[in-house]
Write a protein that holds these residues in place. Structure first.
Motif, PDB file in Angstrom:
ATOM      1  N   ASP A 142      -8.472  -1.339   4.419  1.00 11.67           N
ATOM      2  CA  ASP A 142      -9.169  -2.126   3.407  1.00 11.67           C
ATOM      3  C   ASP A 142      -8.221  -2.518   2.278  1.00 11.67           C
ATOM      4  OD1 ASP A 142     -11.884  -3.046   2.271  1.00 11.67           O
ATOM      5  OD2 ASP A 142     -11.031  -1.888   0.615  1.00 11.67           O
ATOM      6  N   ARG A 143      -7.386  -1.573   1.825  1.00 14.96           N
ATOM      7  CA  ARG A 143      -6.446  -1.888   0.749  1.00 14.96           C
ATOM      8  C   ARG A 143      -5.391  -2.885   1.217  1.00 14.96           C
ATOM      9  NH1 ARG A 143      -6.712  -2.023  -4.711  1.00 14.96           N
ATOM     10  NH2 ARG A 143      -4.618  -1.872  -5.619  1.00 14.96           N
ATOM     11  N   MET A 144      -4.964  -2.756   2.438  1.00 19.83           N
ATOM     12  CA  MET A 144      -4.002  -3.704   2.991  1.00 19.83           C
ATOM     13  C   MET A 144      -4.618  -5.104   3.058  1.00 19.83           C
ATOM     14  SD  MET A 144      -1.996  -3.483   6.617  1.00 19.83           S
ATOM     15  CE  MET A 144      -1.329  -4.954   7.376  1.00 19.83           C
ATOM     16  N   HIS A 145      -5.879  -5.181   3.481  1.00 20.34           N
ATOM     17  CA  HIS A 145      -6.581  -6.462   3.540  1.00 20.34           C
ATOM     18  C   HIS A 145      -6.719  -7.050   2.140  1.00 20.34           C
ATOM     19  CE1 HIS A 145      -8.202  -8.872   6.677  1.00 20.34           C
ATOM     20  NE2 HIS A 145      -9.424  -8.942   6.191  1.00 20.34           N
ATOM     21  N   PHE A 146      -6.902  -6.185   1.149  1.00 18.40           N
ATOM     22  CA  PHE A 146      -7.007  -6.639  -0.236  1.00 18.40           C
ATOM     23  C   PHE A 146      -5.736  -7.365  -0.668  1.00 18.40           C
ATOM     24  CE2 PHE A 146      -5.712  -5.524  -4.619  1.00 18.40           C
ATOM     25  CZ  PHE A 146      -6.683  -6.191  -5.347  1.00 18.40           C
ATOM     26  N   HIS A 147      -4.573  -6.791  -0.377  1.00 20.40           N
ATOM     27  CA  HIS A 147      -3.320  -7.435  -0.771  1.00 20.40           C
ATOM     28  C   HIS A 147      -3.119  -8.755  -0.031  1.00 20.40           C
ATOM     29  CE1 HIS A 147      -1.619  -4.516  -3.533  1.00 20.40           C
ATOM     30  NE2 HIS A 147      -2.015  -3.530  -2.740  1.00 20.40           N
ATOM     31  N   GLN A 148      -3.548  -8.835   1.201  1.00 20.98           N
ATOM     32  CA  GLN A 148      -3.469 -10.105   1.930  1.00 20.98           C
ATOM     33  C   GLN A 148      -4.388 -11.146   1.299  1.00 20.98           C
ATOM     34  OE1 GLN A 148      -4.447  -8.136   5.703  1.00 20.98           O
ATOM     35  NE2 GLN A 148      -2.544  -8.943   6.570  1.00 20.98           N
ATOM     36  N   TRP A 149      -5.571 -10.717   0.896  1.00 23.20           N
ATOM     37  CA  TRP A 149      -6.542 -11.601   0.242  1.00 23.20           C
ATOM     38  C   TRP A 149      -5.990 -12.136  -1.074  1.00 23.20           C
ATOM     39  CZ3 TRP A 149      -9.529 -10.007  -4.232  1.00 23.20           C
ATOM     40  CH2 TRP A 149     -10.589 -10.858  -4.565  1.00 23.20           C
TER      41      TRP A 149
ATOM     42  N   ILE B 127       0.829  -1.211   0.000  1.00 26.05           N
ATOM     43  CA  ILE B 127       0.000   0.000   0.000  1.00 26.05           C
ATOM     44  C   ILE B 127       0.860   1.257   0.000  1.00 26.05           C
ATOM     45  CG2 ILE B 127      -1.971  -1.152   1.072  1.00 26.05           C
ATOM     46  CD1 ILE B 127      -1.225   0.115   3.730  1.00 26.05           C
ATOM     47  N   LEU B 128       2.019   1.200   0.638  1.00 21.66           N
ATOM     48  CA  LEU B 128       2.922   2.354   0.621  1.00 21.66           C
ATOM     49  C   LEU B 128       3.539   2.541  -0.762  1.00 21.66           C
ATOM     50  CD1 LEU B 128       4.558   1.852   4.098  1.00 21.66           C
ATOM     51  CD2 LEU B 128       3.473   3.977   3.344  1.00 21.66           C
ATOM     52  N   ALA B 129       3.915   1.440  -1.421  1.00 30.20           N
ATOM     53  CA  ALA B 129       4.478   1.534  -2.764  1.00 30.20           C
ATOM     54  C   ALA B 129       3.449   2.106  -3.739  1.00 30.20           C
ATOM     55  CB  ALA B 129       4.963   0.166  -3.236  1.00 30.20           C
ATOM     56  N   GLU B 130       2.212   1.649  -3.612  1.00 26.59           N
ATOM     57  CA  GLU B 130       1.156   2.181  -4.472  1.00 26.59           C
ATOM     58  C   GLU B 130       0.943   3.682  -4.210  1.00 26.59           C
ATOM     59  OE1 GLU B 130      -1.779  -1.662  -5.224  1.00 26.59           O
ATOM     60  OE2 GLU B 130      -2.041  -0.457  -3.396  1.00 26.59           O
ATOM     61  N   HIS B 131       1.035   4.069  -2.964  1.00 34.36           N
ATOM     62  CA  HIS B 131       0.817   5.468  -2.593  1.00 34.36           C
ATOM     63  C   HIS B 131       1.941   6.366  -3.100  1.00 34.36           C
ATOM     64  CE1 HIS B 131      -0.422   8.940  -0.196  1.00 34.36           C
ATOM     65  NE2 HIS B 131       0.819   9.027   0.245  1.00 34.36           N
ATOM     66  N   HIS B 132       3.187   5.921  -2.905  1.00 37.73           N
ATOM     67  CA  HIS B 132       4.335   6.750  -3.271  1.00 37.73           C
ATOM     68  C   HIS B 132       4.766   6.557  -4.725  1.00 37.73           C
ATOM     69  CE1 HIS B 132       4.925   8.258   0.758  1.00 37.73           C
ATOM     70  NE2 HIS B 132       5.016   7.032   1.261  1.00 37.73           N
ATOM     71  N   GLY B 133       4.406   5.413  -5.303  1.00 33.23           N
ATOM     72  CA  GLY B 133       4.745   5.159  -6.693  1.00 33.23           C
ATOM     73  C   GLY B 133       6.171   4.733  -6.933  1.00 33.23           C
TER      74      GLY B 133
END
Length: 625
Positions: A302-309, A269-275
């Motif tokens: 929610d986004r973090m849970h998505f990557h875990q899913w 989620i941090l990589a997606e945020h910072h690019g």
């Protein structure tokens, strides 16, 4: 800083090395200083502190310095006086000296990797990204792997399938093409998900159908467009996630993976945020345990849970594929410096170093792989947790594991940032501890281990690997002996992803490709290799590639090796190698060429069946639970 050779040796730094051309190289003073500095060595501390790890083989006696409380892996506590009991269970235990000193990790190992005595089987090496069926979205996926495994098991009586590394790349565009440059060696790439098999996919309705049509249109291309596939699959997964209302199996996966998966999801989620990767993030986000990272994760739960899913979905689909036929996974030598694993374990890495290889017959300038190494002393101080997690993750749902550049367990060639491979130096690793852990994890997983022992191999390395139960890796292109003389404890192949295919060598297409790219290949060496292949197979110069391919595998089948394997590229007479070393993406599509036939068509291909018949071995396969 002290630069005395004895200090360097104490930290595992060799004074020099013999390269693959038989030349001795002294380590430069600048290199020695840079390597010691990267390890944290200085004049105040000429030798590294002794790290708190004790490794013993099951059933062997071990003496202690004094009374100790032993906490077993299962939580039971024992009082131990002068020596450890001989019947300790295998596993990772903890010693707490009663004298007040710090705790010590006790590793009880079986001493050898899992290796059935009667192992004698054959299989395919499969570039999964290149294996496409009519249902693929431009790239091979875990359903394609499952269908291939079922066909190979039921119709060809194959014993295993080896796949390329399946590890995740950075969760950004452009997607990294090389499977040997992952952001993590713990989790897998969402590109390999079969979207239609995701629970809730059908409920996504017409929108998902449109994405599927667009994805299947990508099958018309001869190369894998990872960026478009990533966009399509992530959009599809996000639509399905919106309707996900939980699953007890997902909850169990979360509990099992714990902090390890949480760290990875936070990175995503941090990589997606910072690019970008973590080294260019704001300082407060550069450490996985910072309060700012925790706050960011809470705000984007929610986004973090998505990557875990997504990782759970990958785990489920890979398990289904492996249930059809044992899979041999492939472990890269390292991970991207700006990626997830390096973010989590940055304190244990020499981030101003990269690993590579000294000059040899095939790479006269040496190689720099651009991957940061673990600092041996730091890894031991961490009780080898990163190494344990990496091995365990890659043995998950696997009947075997191929370790790329297995000599890295003994020593790695460190190259200081800004210097070339000619300025590198070898750094020693605690190989006995690492092999003990590998044996323990292999035993627990019931999986064999193959060590890719190509390149510059020190005297005694292969013997030690054999003693620990690893299979040697014998490549026909490199061997001077015919296959009939290969050792029993080995895996035999014709070629690898970095070398010419049979058709490429025989037709001369591979040599022409190198010349066109300006790579200055060893023309005489290529000619000798082709002549050697002709002599080995008994094929005249006028023989077609199809005949040479089948005959080569008939000769390979004469090897007493425990495993013999063929590549699908060879069986389909592909002339291009998967990866041409020392080339860039704008020169050629490395790691991106699809197989010339779909999964459905290759099952009818006469060459594929002929190669399978040549290698067929009915006895002694890999056990599959």
């Amino acid at each position: 800083m002290s630069e005395h050779p004895r200090t360097a040796s104490a930290w595992g730094l060799d004074e020099g090395y013999w390269d693959g051309l038989g030349q001795w190289h002294e380590v430069h003073t600048d290199t020695r200083s840079a390597v010691l500095r990267a390890m944290g060595a200085d004049g105040e501390e000429p030798e590294p502190a002794t790290a708190p790890v004790l490794t013993i083989q099951a059933g062997h006696p071990a003496c202690l310095d004094g009374p100790t409380e032993l906490t077993l892996e299962d939580g039971r506590a024992l009082r131990v006086d002068e020596s450890l009991p001989p019947d300790l269970p295998l596993g990772y235990h903890t010693l707490h000296p009663l004298g007040g000193r710090g705790a010590t990790r006790l590793i009880v190992t079986p001493g050898r990797c899992h290796l059935p005595e009667d192992l004698r089987t054959w299989g395919w090496t499969v570039p999964l990204y290149a294996l496409r069926s009519s249902q693929s979205w431009g790239i091979g996926d875990f359903n394609d792997l499952r269908l291939l495994a079922r066909w190979c098991c039921k119709e060809l009586d194959a014993g295993l399938i080896q796949v390329n590394p399946l590890n995740a790349a950075m969760p950004l565009l452009p997607q990294q093409a090389s499977p040997y440059f992952p952001t993590t060696r713990l989790y897998r790439s969402p590109l390999y998900l079969h979207i239609e098999d995701v629970p809730g996919a059908h409920a996504a309705g017409m929108a998902l159908g449109k994405l599927a049509t667009e994805g299947r249109d990508l099958n018309k291309q001869s190369t894998v467009d990872r960026d478009r596939i990533y966009r399509l699959k992530m959009e599809a997964l996000e639509r399905i996630w919106a309707g996900f209302h939980g699953d007890p199996a997902f909850d169990r996966y979360l509990a099992e993976q714990g902090d390890t998966l949480r760290h990875f999801a936070r990175f995503c989620i941090l990589a997606e945020h910072h690019g970008t990767g973590w080294q260019t993030w704001p300082p407060e986000h550069r450490r996985h345990d910072s309060p700012a990272v925790m706050a960011f994760a809470a705000a984007h739960a929610d986004r973090m849970h998505f990557h875990q899913w997504v990782q759970w979905l990958l785990d489920v689909q890979l398990a289904r594929a492996s249930a059809e036929l044992p899979l041999m996974q492939d472990l890269p030598i390292g991970m991207e410096a700006n990626g997830a694993d390096a973010w989590t374990w940055q304190d244990l890495l020499a981030l101003d170093m990269t690993v590579g290889a000294p000059p040899d017959e095939f790479n006269s300038q040496g190689q720099n792989w651009g991957l940061p190494p673990f600092i041996p002393q730091k890894l031991r101080e961490a009780w080898y947790e990163p190494f344990i997690q990496i091995i365990r993750a890659n043995l998950r749902h696997a009947g075997g594991l191929r370790i790329d550049h297995v000599m890295g367990l003994f020593r790695l060639f460190w190259i200081p940032t800004g210097m070339g491979p000619q300025s590198g130096a070898f750094v020693r690793y605690p190989v006995d501890d690492l092999l003990a852990i590998l044996a323990l994890e292999s035993y627990r997983a019931g999986a064999i281990v193959v060590g890719e022992d190509l390149g510059t191999v020190e005297e005694g390395v292969r013997e030690k690997l054999a003693a620990y139960g690893l299979l040697s890796y014998r490549v026909l292109w490199f061997e001077t002996d015919p296959p009939a003389r290969y050792p029993r404890q080995s895996l035999a192949v014709v070629t690898t992803h970095d070398l010419a295919t049979i058709a490429g060598l025989w037709t001369g297409a591979d040599l022409l490709a190198q010349l066109d790219l300006g790579l200055a290949p060893n023309v005489e060496g290529v000619s000798r290799l082709r002549d050697s292949l002709a002599a080995l197979t008994g094929c005249e110069a006028s023989c077609g590639a199809d005949e040479v391919i089948v005959r080569t595998h008939e000769v390979l089948a004469e090897a007493p090796s425990s495993i013999v394997m063929a590549t699908l590229e060879d069986a389909l007479a592909v002339q291009e190698r998967a990866n041409m070393p020392n080339t860039t993406d704008d020169q050629r599509p490395n790691w991106s060429r699809s197989l010339p036939k779909t999964l459905e068509d290759l099952q009818q291909d006469r060459r594929v069946r002929a190669v399978a018949q040549a290698l067929h071995r009915p006895e002694g396969g890999i056990d599959q639970d």
